[in-house]
Each structure stands twice: as structure tokens, then as C-alpha cells.
Design an enzyme around this catalytic site. Structure first.
Site, short mmCIF file in Angstrom:
data_model
loop_
_atom_site.label_atom_id
_atom_site.label_comp_id
_atom_site.label_asym_id
_atom_site.label_seq_id
_atom_site.Cartn_x
_atom_site.Cartn_y
_atom_site.Cartn_z
N ASN A 96 4.17 -2.68 33.12
CA ASN A 96 3.23 -2.38 32.02
C ASN A 96 3.40 -3.42 30.92
O ASN A 96 4.42 -3.43 30.22
CB ASN A 96 3.53 -0.97 31.50
CG ASN A 96 2.60 -0.55 30.37
OD1 ASN A 96 1.89 -1.37 29.79
ND2 ASN A 96 2.61 0.73 30.03
N HIS A 102 -5.88 -0.55 32.60
CA HIS A 102 -4.55 -0.83 32.05
C HIS A 102 -3.52 -0.35 33.06
O HIS A 102 -3.66 0.73 33.64
CB HIS A 102 -4.37 -0.10 30.71
CG HIS A 102 -2.98 -0.09 30.24
ND1 HIS A 102 -2.26 -1.25 30.06
CD2 HIS A 102 -2.12 0.93 29.93
CE1 HIS A 102 -1.04 -0.94 29.67
NE2 HIS A 102 -0.92 0.38 29.59
N CYS A 112 -1.49 -0.23 23.94
CA CYS A 112 -1.99 -0.58 25.28
C CYS A 112 -3.50 -0.77 25.28
O CYS A 112 -4.05 -1.37 26.21
CB CYS A 112 -1.61 0.50 26.29
SG CYS A 112 0.16 0.70 26.40
O1 UT7 Z 1 1.01 2.30 28.69
C1 UT7 Z 1 0.98 3.45 27.89
C2 UT7 Z 1 0.78 4.61 28.69
N1 UT7 Z 1 2.02 4.95 29.40
C3 UT7 Z 1 1.93 5.90 30.31
O2 UT7 Z 1 0.85 6.36 30.56
C4 UT7 Z 1 3.20 6.38 30.98
C5 UT7 Z 1 2.92 7.74 31.54
N2 UT7 Z 1 4.08 8.41 32.11
C6 UT7 Z 1 4.64 8.03 33.26
O3 UT7 Z 1 4.29 7.03 33.84
C7 UT7 Z 1 5.68 8.95 33.88
O4 UT7 Z 1 5.72 10.16 33.15
C8 UT7 Z 1 7.08 8.33 33.95
C9 UT7 Z 1 7.12 7.21 34.98
C10 UT7 Z 1 7.53 7.80 32.62
C11 UT7 Z 1 8.09 9.41 34.38
O5 UT7 Z 1 7.70 9.95 35.64
P1 UT7 Z 1 7.67 11.52 35.87
O6 UT7 Z 1 7.31 11.72 37.26
O7 UT7 Z 1 6.80 12.10 34.80
O8 UT7 Z 1 9.19 11.90 35.68
P2 UT7 Z 1 9.82 12.94 34.68
O9 UT7 Z 1 9.83 12.39 33.29
O10 UT7 Z 1 9.24 14.29 34.91
O11 UT7 Z 1 11.29 12.97 35.22
C12 UT7 Z 1 11.57 13.50 36.53
C13 UT7 Z 1 13.03 13.20 36.80
C14 UT7 Z 1 13.96 13.64 35.68
O12 UT7 Z 1 15.15 14.09 36.25
P3 UT7 Z 1 15.45 15.67 36.41
O13 UT7 Z 1 15.37 16.23 35.02
O14 UT7 Z 1 14.34 16.18 37.31
O15 UT7 Z 1 16.81 15.70 37.00
C15 UT7 Z 1 14.23 12.35 34.96
O16 UT7 Z 1 15.44 12.35 34.26
O17 UT7 Z 1 13.21 11.79 36.97
C16 UT7 Z 1 14.24 11.37 36.11
N3 UT7 Z 1 13.98 10.00 35.70
C17 UT7 Z 1 14.49 8.94 36.37
N4 UT7 Z 1 15.27 8.86 37.45
C18 UT7 Z 1 15.60 7.63 37.89
C19 UT7 Z 1 13.23 9.55 34.68
N5 UT7 Z 1 13.23 8.22 34.65
C20 UT7 Z 1 14.01 7.81 35.69
C21 UT7 Z 1 14.39 6.56 36.20
N6 UT7 Z 1 15.17 6.51 37.29
N7 UT7 Z 1 13.97 5.39 35.64
#
Ligand code: UT7
Length: 326
Positions: A283, A253, A113
Site C-alpha cells: 500500500n 487504490h 490514500c
Molecule cells: O489504505 C488505507 C486503507 N487501509 C485499509 O483499508 C486496510 C484495511 N484492513 C486490512 O487490510 C485488514 O484489516 C488487516 C490486513 C490490517 C488485518 O487483517 P484482518 O483479517 O482484519 O486481521 P485481524 O486484525 O482481525 O487480526 C486477525 C489475527 C489477530 O490475531 P488473533 O487475535 O486472532 O490471535 C491479529 O493479531 O491476525 C493477527 N495479525 C497478524 N498475524 C500475523 C494481525 N496482523 C498480523 C500480522 N502477522 N502482520
């Protein structure tokens, strides 16, 4: 003083728009979750066989047109990508051929990225050294065929697209004022695609496993991204001798709207001075910043003499910042 001035910009997006509603049919997710947690409403998706060069070449052509030059005037082509056409040769060489020229040195820069920012620093150094006068810098990615649609965290995040700029050596105070690059290889497994290189070659046994798709520890990445974005944007302003108040437009980014908002709040930049297009393109990795830059230019968001702040964070881990005087 000789500086690298941005004299042309362009971008290209593949035709198909994949909405969150379409993704709901492909994996276990919802439009509401994607919008709330990422800010993404849709992303452009390359057609089968539409590779990084097929997006990069038209973006480059538009940048050349807006600079008022042709490919024959370019001294060096740099292509920033993590999803190049092949393992080798470089996608920059394919783009060179698509632009109808030969002989011009061409190579790829891979810093995920932060690829475009690493390319910008490389181009700037070449220009200031006097070696090259006109450089075409392309960021292009086809990420959507590198994700596993059973892994909903990564499946929803990425989009395909390309952006390009032309940099030209010019005397004066306009152009790239500062570039700063960082990396932390100990975090390389926070965001990575394990197979396909010399460490884990693709074999019959692993061809159909998730080693061939993007792996991400989202939360870890999120926290580190906010910390490094805040620190590196401050370094950029200090080095350029300006304050955050002098920044006319910040183009970060585009990884997650919550990262962008958290950074804006911490560095004291209001939303109207931060460029956001993640809602429409998601992204796009190394294409994210040049794509946004071209959209900002064409939307008259940047005026002559403006200070533009650029910053990235991503796999590697890598992060970077720059100040450009328009
Ligand atoms: O470009 C390079 C740099 N990239 C980044 O900087 C990405 C950084 N990270 C992020 O943007 C976020 O961490 C994500 C968008 C990937 C995830 O968001 P989050 O708020 O950190 O969610 P999480 O991983 O803590 O997951 C929370 C919940 C989980 O469910 P439970 O365990 O609470 O039941 C996940 O399984 O959200 C669930 N989840 C989803 N639900 C519906 C994760 N992805 C999805 C999805 N749809 N696509």
C-alpha cells in the site's frame, strides 16, 4: 468542451525490496499470514534520508518525458502526499526545485490514500476553468518509516513509491470525464498518525512513543472500504453515462487484495479488468493509483478510447472515484 487529458505517466520505486521473509525477522509475523490476509509479497523501502521528493521527482521526470515536454512547460505542480519531506514547506516546492524550474505554482494535497484522487479532481477543475493548461500531478509516499515494527498489523501493509501524471487541456471527448470526492471526519481516528501536528506537537516526552507512528483499526476500515468502493464506483459510471461493462480497466487504490476482490465481485468486474500490483509494492497510499496507472500504461493494459475507472478509500476518512476516457 475543454477536458483534462492524461498525456504522460511515470513512476519511481526505491531500490531496496523488503520481502515478507525480511519482515519475519523484524516483527512477529509470517509470510503465509501476510500473503493470505493482504496479498502482499514484497514492498519497496526508501533508504534513510530518501524522502518523498526523492521518489516524486524521478517519477515526475518520467511523466514529463512520456508527455514529450519539459518541466518548463508545466503551469502548476500538485504533490499528493501524507509523508512529505517536512511539516512545511510543501513537498511540491521541493520537487519543483529538483526539476530545475522556478516560479511555477506548487502545493501539496493531503487526503491520505485518496490524495491522488483529490489532486486529480483539483487539477481537472483548474484545467476546465481555463486557469492552467498543463499540470504535473505527483503522488509520492515514504510510509515505511512511519510504522511501528512492534505493531504487526500496520508494519506489513505499507510500501514506498511514487507515481506521476501530466494533464493537458484539450478539446474533445477524451480525458477526465468525472470526479467525485467524499469525506467523513468522524472516522479520523480509524487510521491516523497522532503526533507531529498542532494538536499533539512532538515533544521530548512523546518523541519515543507510538504517537509518532501509524495507528489503524483494520477491520473497521476494511468493511467501510468495501462499502464505499462499491458505492463510489457506481456513482462514477452513472455520472459518465456508462455501465460497468464499458469499463476496460479498474485501477483501485491497493490496500488489501481481499478488499479489491470483494469489490470486484460486488460490482461485477472480472479479475482481468482490475489492475493489481499490491503483491509487489504493497500500500503506497497517495502514490498507489498513479504508480499503478503508469505500470498499466507501460504494460499496454489501456488502449486509446478505453474507459478507465479509478477509485480510492483511506484515512480521513476520504474516498473518491473518477472515470477517464483514454
Ligand atoms: O489504505 C488505507 C486503507 N487501509 C485499509 O483499508 C486496510 C484495511 N484492513 C486490512 O487490510 C485488514 O484489516 C488487516 C490486513 C490490517 C488485518 O487483517 P484482518 O483479517 O482484519 O486481521 P485481524 O486484525 O482481525 O487480526 C486477525 C489475527 C489477530 O490475531 P488473533 O487475535 O486472532 O490471535 C491479529 O493479531 O491476525 C493477527 N495479525 C497478524 N498475524 C500475523 C494481525 N496482523 C498480523 C500480522 N502477522 N502482520
Amino acid at each position: 468542451m475543454i477536458r483534462a487529458r492524461i498525456v504522460g505517466t511515470g513512476h519511481h520505486l526505491p531500490q531496496h525490496i523488503r520481502t515478507n521473509a525480511e519482515l519475519e525477522k523484524m516483527c512477529d509475523t509470517t509470510d503465509a499470514w501476510i500473503q493470505q490476509r493482504t496479498g502482499i509479497q514484497q514492498r519497496h523501502v526508501a533508504a534513510p534520508g530518501e524522502a518523498a521528493s526523492a521518489l516524486g521527482a524521478p517519477a515526475a521526470q518520467r511523466a514529463l518525458e512520456s508527455a514529450g515536454i519539459t518541466a518548463a512547460d508545466v503551469d502548476l505542480i500538485l504533490c499528493c502526499t501524507t509523508t512529505g519531506d517536512y511539516q512545511f514547506p510543501a513537498t511540491a516546492c521541493v520537487i519543483q526545485e529538483l526539476l530545475g524550474i522556478t516560479g511555477t505554482p506548487s502545493f501539496d494535497v493531503n487526503a491520505a490514500c485518496s490524495g491522488f484522487m483529490y489532486g486529480l479532481a483539483t487539477a481537472d477543475a483548474f484545467i476546465r476553468s481555463g486557469l492552467y493548461k498543463t499540470i504535473l500531478l505527483v503522488g509520492t509516499e515514504v510510509c515505511t518509516n512511519r510504522v511501528d515494527y512492534d505493531k504487526r498489523d500496520t508494519a506489513v501493509l505499507f510500501g514506498d513509491g511514487a507515481g506521476a501524471i501530466v494533464l493537458r487541456a484539450e478539446e474533445g471527448e477524451r480525458g477526465v470525464l468525472t470526479t467525485h470526492l467524499w469525506a467523513d471526519g468522524s472516522g479520523r481516528e480509524v487510521l491516523w498518525l497522532p503526533a507531529g501536528g498542532s494538536k499533539i506537537p512532538v515533544t521530548r516526552d512523546n518523541v519515543d512513543t507510538d504517537l509518532n507512528t501509524i495507528h489503524m483499526k483494520g477491520k473497521e476500515l476494511f468493511k467501510r472500504a468495501v462499502t464505499e468502493f462499491v458505492a463510489c464506483t457506481k456513482v462514477a459510471c452513472d455520472a459518465a453515462g456508462i455501465s460497468m461493462d464499458d469499463v476496460a480497466l479498474f485501477i483501485p487504490h491497493q490496500a488489501n487484495i481481499r478488499i479489491i476482490e470483494a469489490v470486484g465481485e460486488r460490482i461485477g468486474l472480472p479479475a482481468e479488468r482490475i489492475f493489481v500490483n499490491i503483491d509487489k509494492v504493497a500500500n503506497c497510499t497517495a502514490a498507489s493509483i498513479p504508480l499503478a496507472l503508469d505500470q498499466a500504461v507501460r504494460a499496454d493494459r489501456i488502449a486509446d478510447g478505453d474507459y478507465v475507472l479509478l477509485a480510492s478509500f483511506g484515512a480521513g476518512l476520504t474516498w473518491a472515484s473518477a472515470i477517464v476516457r483514454w
